[in-house]
Design a protein around this motif. Structure first.
Motif, PDB file in Angstrom:
ATOM      1  N   ASN A 572       0.816  -1.065  -0.058  1.00  0.00           N
ATOM      2  CA  ASN A 572      -0.015   0.135  -0.032  1.00  0.00           C
ATOM      3  C   ASN A 572       0.886   1.176  -0.013  1.00  0.00           C
ATOM      4  OD1 ASN A 572      -1.901   1.888   0.446  1.00  0.00           O
ATOM      5  ND2 ASN A 572      -2.109   1.431   2.802  1.00  0.00           N
ATOM      6  N   THR A 573       0.762   2.001  -0.852  1.00  0.00           N
ATOM      7  CA  THR A 573       1.476   3.018  -0.967  1.00  0.00           C
ATOM      8  C   THR A 573       0.862   4.520  -1.112  1.00  0.00           C
ATOM      9  OG1 THR A 573       1.395   3.316  -3.454  1.00  0.00           O
ATOM     10  CG2 THR A 573       3.287   2.044  -2.669  1.00  0.00           C
ATOM     11  N   GLY A 574      -0.379   4.519  -0.542  1.00  0.00           N
ATOM     12  CA  GLY A 574      -1.152   5.503  -0.130  1.00  0.00           C
ATOM     13  C   GLY A 574      -2.489   5.597  -0.809  1.00  0.00           C
ATOM     14  N   ILE A 575      -3.095   4.580  -1.271  1.00  0.00           N
ATOM     15  CA  ILE A 575      -4.304   4.334  -1.720  1.00  0.00           C
ATOM     16  C   ILE A 575      -5.324   4.346  -0.235  1.00  0.00           C
ATOM     17  CG2 ILE A 575      -4.501   1.887  -1.876  1.00  0.00           C
ATOM     18  CD1 ILE A 575      -6.060   2.411  -4.407  1.00  0.00           C
ATOM     19  N   VAL A 576      -4.834   3.858   0.751  1.00  0.00           N
ATOM     20  CA  VAL A 576      -5.601   3.619   1.785  1.00  0.00           C
ATOM     21  C   VAL A 576      -4.508   4.140   3.173  1.00  0.00           C
ATOM     22  CG1 VAL A 576      -6.652   2.372   3.559  1.00  0.00           C
ATOM     23  CG2 VAL A 576      -6.924   1.665   1.099  1.00  0.00           C
ATOM     24  N   TYR A 627     -17.452  -5.439   9.362  1.00  0.00           N
ATOM     25  CA  TYR A 627     -16.225  -5.531   9.037  1.00  0.00           C
ATOM     26  C   TYR A 627     -15.296  -4.854   9.997  1.00  0.00           C
ATOM     27  CZ  TYR A 627     -18.621  -6.379   4.662  1.00  0.00           C
ATOM     28  OH  TYR A 627     -19.419  -7.023   3.811  1.00  0.00           O
ATOM     29  N   LEU A 628     -13.956  -5.509   9.898  1.00  0.00           N
ATOM     30  CA  LEU A 628     -13.077  -4.696  11.143  1.00  0.00           C
ATOM     31  C   LEU A 628     -11.769  -4.810  10.379  1.00  0.00           C
ATOM     32  CD1 LEU A 628     -12.692  -5.421  14.891  1.00  0.00           C
ATOM     33  CD2 LEU A 628     -10.720  -5.526  13.300  1.00  0.00           C
ATOM     34  N   ILE A 629     -11.049  -3.752  10.577  1.00  0.00           N
ATOM     35  CA  ILE A 629      -9.681  -3.530   9.955  1.00  0.00           C
ATOM     36  C   ILE A 629      -8.666  -3.690  10.873  1.00  0.00           C
ATOM     37  CG2 ILE A 629      -8.106  -2.149   8.412  1.00  0.00           C
ATOM     38  CD1 ILE A 629     -10.476  -3.176   6.893  1.00  0.00           C
ATOM     39  N   ALA A 679      -9.386  -9.988  -2.614  1.00  0.00           N
ATOM     40  CA  ALA A 679     -10.674 -10.178  -1.810  1.00  0.00           C
ATOM     41  C   ALA A 679     -11.393 -11.124  -2.239  1.00  0.00           C
ATOM     42  CB  ALA A 679     -11.632  -8.596  -2.052  1.00  0.00           C
ATOM     43  N   ARG A 680     -12.225 -11.682  -1.073  1.00  0.00           N
ATOM     44  CA  ARG A 680     -12.997 -12.782  -1.651  1.00  0.00           C
ATOM     45  C   ARG A 680     -14.150 -12.232  -2.371  1.00  0.00           C
ATOM     46  NH1 ARG A 680     -11.895 -17.366   1.421  1.00  0.00           N
ATOM     47  NH2 ARG A 680     -11.012 -17.325   3.240  1.00  0.00           N
ATOM     48  N   THR A 694     -11.949  -2.754  -1.709  1.00  0.00           N
ATOM     49  CA  THR A 694     -13.217  -2.535  -1.150  1.00  0.00           C
ATOM     50  C   THR A 694     -13.091  -2.286   0.412  1.00  0.00           C
ATOM     51  OG1 THR A 694     -13.836  -4.491  -0.923  1.00  0.00           O
ATOM     52  CG2 THR A 694     -14.720  -3.343  -2.955  1.00  0.00           C
ATOM     53  N   PHE A 695     -12.371  -1.334   0.914  1.00  0.00           N
ATOM     54  CA  PHE A 695     -11.847  -1.269   2.024  1.00  0.00           C
ATOM     55  C   PHE A 695     -12.939  -1.219   3.138  1.00  0.00           C
ATOM     56  CE2 PHE A 695     -10.669   1.428   5.852  1.00  0.00           C
ATOM     57  CZ  PHE A 695      -9.426   0.710   6.183  1.00  0.00           C
ATOM     58  N   GLY A 696     -13.057  -2.287   3.989  1.00  0.00           N
ATOM     59  CA  GLY A 696     -14.312  -1.946   4.983  1.00  0.00           C
ATOM     60  C   GLY A 696     -15.580  -2.324   4.604  1.00  0.00           C
ATOM     61  N   ALA A 697     -16.007  -2.692   3.364  1.00  0.00           N
ATOM     62  CA  ALA A 697     -17.036  -2.861   2.744  1.00  0.00           C
ATOM     63  C   ALA A 697     -17.158  -4.339   2.242  1.00  0.00           C
ATOM     64  CB  ALA A 697     -17.637  -1.654   1.723  1.00  0.00           C
ATOM     65  N   ASN A 698     -18.568  -4.476   1.507  1.00  0.00           N
ATOM     66  CA  ASN A 698     -18.833  -5.732   0.817  1.00  0.00           C
ATOM     67  C   ASN A 698     -17.894  -5.626  -0.371  1.00  0.00           C
ATOM     68  OD1 ASN A 698     -20.147  -7.433  -1.015  1.00  0.00           O
ATOM     69  ND2 ASN A 698     -21.787  -7.627   0.520  1.00  0.00           N
ATOM     70  N   ASN A 699     -17.320  -6.645  -0.690  1.00  0.00           N
ATOM     71  CA  ASN A 699     -16.464  -7.255  -1.782  1.00  0.00           C
ATOM     72  C   ASN A 699     -17.141  -7.163  -3.175  1.00  0.00           C
ATOM     73  OD1 ASN A 699     -14.464  -7.141  -0.053  1.00  0.00           O
ATOM     74  ND2 ASN A 699     -14.047  -9.097   0.075  1.00  0.00           N
ATOM     75  N   ASP A 700     -18.487  -7.350  -3.164  1.00  0.00           N
ATOM     76  CA  ASP A 700     -19.384  -7.564  -4.366  1.00  0.00           C
ATOM     77  C   ASP A 700     -19.475  -6.327  -5.104  1.00  0.00           C
ATOM     78  OD1 ASP A 700     -19.224 -10.378  -3.775  1.00  0.00           O
ATOM     79  OD2 ASP A 700     -21.106 -10.254  -2.828  1.00  0.00           O
TER      80      ASP A 700
END
Length: 781
Positions: A572-576, A627-629, A679-680, A694-700
């Protein structure tokens, strides 16, 4: 790009039963057939192979290179040179003369050389080694004492690897040299879990002229300076007699003073209990026994002040000793040494103090008997000598630089063989060595009554052995430890018919082992103490403590999933960014249930050898369907959701365990793409794909340029023992099977349902890959 997904197969197979060797230092290995972990007995390969003479060509541009090397000797200044080793050219390496008497008393050009690969270019090395020692075999007309000695003792005590090199300087033949490994952090890394301890060389002060052995002051050997003698509380005094080679420990000299004080000032009656707190007694005794058995002139036992090293292991917090300089072993004049040579001299405290403790003395004697049985075996030793002779004889004959003759070479070989025979006879003539010792056999562990089955936490593990002795048995004890670097704990075994043996007094001794956490490596060995006056002892395995029986506590695999690893980003270089505005690796967990899940005591890790690296603190929960990071930033000071490890862009594994250390989810992955997540899809249940996060959210919700990394072909059967087939494709499929270390073990193209034999592969975890698709394979025999 390769991604290996470990998912549902873990529900049916224990993934950790095959991982004994994965975290062991290079000199250690695990034998699945015997359940024994052992060090030093594998053949050296590559740079230090004993099966071939390596060719090394050294080139200097200056015509006066010899004069420059001579002028540089005292300052240890490197002279630039080019070398060609095994056909590979290395420019700008550093070369200098090395040695003490092998240099100062040697009037020929057959000098010893130190080659520093990184002297002028930090990126240069040979097979990862940056220092080479080419020893000239001074006083060794056989040109093989160091190679032979280290080969024989390496399975008993940490010692250098060594092989043969034929040296050419500016294309002129300089003859045979013994290529001996440098005793630096690379060496320590091959023997210990950590090389960040204190590495000291016992030495004489610069400019000091040493004399012959004997007690007293001055510059004589055995003068009470560098043999772990107590010289007072001032650390400056010790710096005169020891050289600090490396240390990752604060106040290393204070640690040495503490050890010397304890060894020399503890009353003898207390030494058995106190010495092991700061000294690795077993390693020290093996080192002393090896030097005495092989009559090592350059040694602790002879000089008592130099030619040996000390290492403080930061994991055990104890000191051990190991050997240095073996060109003066196998000396005929030392073949009659007592097994307690110099033990009566107070200036040799490792001998004088330790061998005066009855328990240590009997352990030492047991080690001497093992050396006699295994290494003074004439057949084995003579075969080694003859093997090395075949390798180097013609090159020794052609060597015009050697200070000896071919006649001296052949006499040297005869001398080596005679030493083995004579030394064995003389040692066995000693009444303490040759006294009958107890018999101990059939050491094994059983889990819930099943022999040699790795347990899970909560299982009943019983260790048994058989012991007998004509004079009766005083005690049988088990020494065990939890973890590779752990100290051993001692517990008494019983022959009472209650645990693991058929009846009281049947000669079968047993003990129930304490429970251990999942993934723990449990090591153990047994000791039987005779009921004779000396309390003679025997051990099993006899190579203790560098040879132990082991088992690993298996992880329980959850049959249902509540919380899963749902997404992660390893580069991760800055996107999150985290709450501190920092760009870190991250892992997303997802609750699959309709109720909140308390994560107190749950663990997440990137190492199967330490599954509880990061444990969630009390009060942490994840909401229903939430979800938990977790930030994988190796910075726990930033909060409870910052783990103490980072993810590798090159690929590794992530494991999730509940509070009972049950594995509830895991993923093993290959190289990752910067600022892309894995991501799954479908969310929470599907296979992993690479794409937009899809940080902290549904991957679909967002597929982006998602790239599937999972397998669409099918392996059957899986697990497999003999042969498998692959289906679900058309035509011809190129496959590669990788072992758990990422090494390709099978590469071929197959047709659908074609039999692929895997019977020759060891049991374990493998990955079958084709066209960027990967699946897990488990082999069981």
């Amino acid at each position: 790009m390769r991604m290996k997904i470990l998912f549902s197969i873990f529900a049916t197979i224990g993934i950790f039963q095959f991982s004994h060797t994965q975290s062991l230092p290079d000199q250690w290995h695990f034998d699945e057939s015997t359940k024994i972990m052992k060090a030093g007995d594998l053949p050296s390969e590559g740079l230090y192979s004993e099966d071939v003479v390596k060719e090394l060509r050294m080139y200097f541009t200056s015509q006066s290179y010899w004069t420059q090397l001579t002028q540089n000797y005292n300052t240890k200044t490197d002279l630039p040179a080019k070398i060609i080793f095994d056909g590979v050219t290395y420019d700008s390496v550093g070369v200098r003369f090395k040695g003490q008497t092998s240099y100062s008393m040697n009037t020929t050009q057959k000098k010893s050389f130190n080659i520093s690969m990184d002297a002028f270019r930090s990126d240069l090395s040979i097979e990862g080694y940056q220092t080479l020692n080419l020893n000239n075999s001074w006083t060794d007309a056989s040109f093989m004492r160091e190679v032979l000695y280290y080969k024989l003792i390496r399975q008993h005590t940490p010692s250098a690897k060594a092989g043969f090199v034929r040296l050419f300087i500016n294309d002129q033949d300089w003859g045979i040299y013994q290529n001996v490994q440098q005793l630096n952090k690379d060496f320590l890394e091959e023997w210990y879990a950590s090389n960040d301890g204190i590495n000291l060389r016992a030495d004489v002060p610069p400019g000091t002229t040493t004399g012959g052995p004997g007690p007293g002051g001055g510059a004589m050997w055995g003068d009470g300076t560098a043999a772990m003698n107590y010289l007072g509380a001032d650390t400056a005094t010790y710096k005169k007699y020891y050289t600090l080679k490396s240390s990752g420990i604060t106040q290393p000299w204070k640690k040495l003073v503490e050890a010397c004080s304890l060894l020399n000032q503890t009353p003898l009656t207390n030494l058995e209990a106190e010495a092991p707190k700061i000294l690795d007694i077993d390693k020290i005794l093996w080192h002393l026994a090896s030097e005495i058995v092989f009559g090592d002139d350059d040694s602790y036992v002879f000089k008592g002040k130099m030619d040996y090293y000390l290492y403080f292991d930061p994991d055990t917090e104890r000191w051990a000793t190991y050997d240095y300089d073996a060109n003066s072993t196998f000396l005929t004049t030392h073949a009659t040494w007592s097994p307690f040579y110099n033990a009566n001299k107070v200036n040799y405290p490792l001998l004088n103090k330790l061998l005066a403790v009855p328990a240590f003395r009997q352990r030492y004697l047991a080690h001497v008997r093992t050396l006699i049985q295994d290494e003074l075996d004439e057949t084995i030793a003579n075969q080694l000598i003859d093997k090395y002779d075949v390798l180097i004889r013609d090159m020794v004959i052609a060597d015009t630089k050697k200070p000896t003759t071919y006649t001296a070479y052949t006499s040297g070989l005869t001398g080596l063989k005679n030493y083995v025979k004579t030394r064995k006879t003389n040692l066995l003539a000693n009444s303490e060595v040759n006294t009958p010792s107890p018999s101990i056999s059939n050491l094994k562990f059983s889990t819930n009554g099943q022999p040699f089955i790795n347990p899970k936490t909560g299982d009943v593990v019983v260790v048994t052995c058989e012991a007998s002795f004509a004079k009766g048995i005083r005690e049988v004890v088990l020494h065990y430890g939890h973890g590779f670097s752990s100290r051993f704990t001692t517990a008494k075994m019983h022959d009472d018919g209650l645990v693991g043996d058929a009846k009281a007094g049947d000669g079968i001794f047993s003990i129930q082992m304490p429970d251990a956490q999942a993934t723990t490596l449990v090591k153990f060995y047994a000791e039987v103490i005779g009921n004779d006056l000396a309390a003679t002892r025997s051990f099993l395995p006899k190579g203790t403590e560098h040879e132990c029986m082991v088992y690993r506590v298996e992880v329980t695999i959850s049959e249902s999933k509540t919380v899963v690893i749902n997404e992660f980003m390893a580069t991760n270089t800055g996107i999150v960014k985290d709450e501190y505005g920092e760009t870190e690796d991250w892992i997303e967990l997802h609750n699959l249930t309709d109720q909140a899940v308390d994560l107190t005591g749950f663990s997440i890790s990137d190492s199967k050898d330490n599954l509880t690296k990061y444990t969630f603190p009390e009060g942490v929960s994840i909401a229903a369907r939430g979800y938990l990071i977790v930030w994988a930033d190796e910075d726990g000071t930033q909060g409870k959701f910052h783990a103490n490890f980072k993810l590798s862009q090159a690929g590794e594994a992530i494991f999730l365990l509940d509070k009972n250390n049950t594995l509830i989810d895991s993923v093993t992955f290959g190289p990752q793409t910067t600022n892309k997540s894995a991501a799954r899809r479908p969310n929470g249940t599907g296979n992993f794909v690479i794409g937009e996060h899809t940080f902290g959210a549904n991957n679909d919700g967002t597929s982006g340029n998602a790239e599937a990394m999972t397998s669409s072909f099918h392996i059957s059967p899986n697990p497999v023992s003999d042969a498998l087939t692959i289906s679900g494709f058309e035509g011809i499929l190129p496959i590669t099977i990788f072992d758990s270390r990422g090494r390709a073990v099978i590469q071929r193209s197959v047709t659908e349902s074609e039999l692929i034999s895997v019977s020759h592969l060891p049991a374990g975890l493998y990955f079958v890959e084709s066209n960027r698709r990967s699946t897990v394979l488990v082999i069981q025999h």
